[in-house]
Scaffold this active site. Structure first.
Site: not given
Ligand code: 4NP
Length: 154
Positions: A8, A11, A13-15, A124
């Site tokens: 994702c 890294n 949240c989702r993954s 997201d």
């Molecule tokens: P993820 O969510 O892609 O599901 O881990 C996010 C976590 C952090 C950020 C964006 C999406 N960020 O912009 O820091």
């Protein structure tokens, strides 16, 4: 051994949720020596950070243990090593295709690719704040990936 990496943007949240939930069904099916899972980010935003607290909480509420995680960014070795590189949303796929060595392009899949709704994606929760929907979607789609990998074991 079949190897799958969930990817994702951050890294955190989702993954990592996908990795932890997938590891659980690998364990339940006693496939630890046949199927390997990991996760990574397309970006470098969160390298070294733990899983995001709301993601941790929803896994904990659902009885997942061993929720340890350290975010990392996908690299060329990962593209070479893994059989499947699975992105959560369409932007992940665009980013992965830009980063990926040409010979590994066919490894990249959107997580819903193998479902009856192949254009669906996992939005997201960093932005939606809806971790329950993320959890429900992963719970639904991950067994399809496990079955696909089982079918490909020789
Ligand atoms: P993820 O969510 O892609 O599901 O881990 C996010 C976590 C952090 C950020 C964006 C999406 N960020 O912009 O820091």
């Amino acid at each position: 051994m079949k190897k799958i990496m969930f990817v994702c943007l951050g890294n955190i949240c989702r993954s990592p949720m996908a990795q932890i939930m997938f590891q659980e069904i690998i364990n339940q099916n006693k496939l630890n020596n046949k199927i390997m899972v990991d996760s990574a980010a397309t970006s470098d935003y969160e390298i070294g950070n733990s899983i995001y607290q709301p993601a941790f909480q929803i896994l904990k509420q659902n009885n997942y243990k061993n929720i340890e995680h350290k975010a990392k960014q996908i690299n060329d070795q990962d593209f070479a090593n893994f059989d499947y590189i699975v992105g959560m949303d369409k932007q992940n796929i665009i980013n992965l295709k830009q980063m990926c060595p040409k010979k590994c392009l066919q490894k990249i899949h959107l997580i819903y690719d193998i479902s009856a709704t192949p254009t669906n994606e996992i939005k997201d929760p960093w932005y939606t704040n809806d971790f329950q929907t993320t959890f429900n979607q992963l719970k639904e789609i991950l067994p399809l990936w496990l079955q696909k990998l089982i079918n490909e074991l020789s």
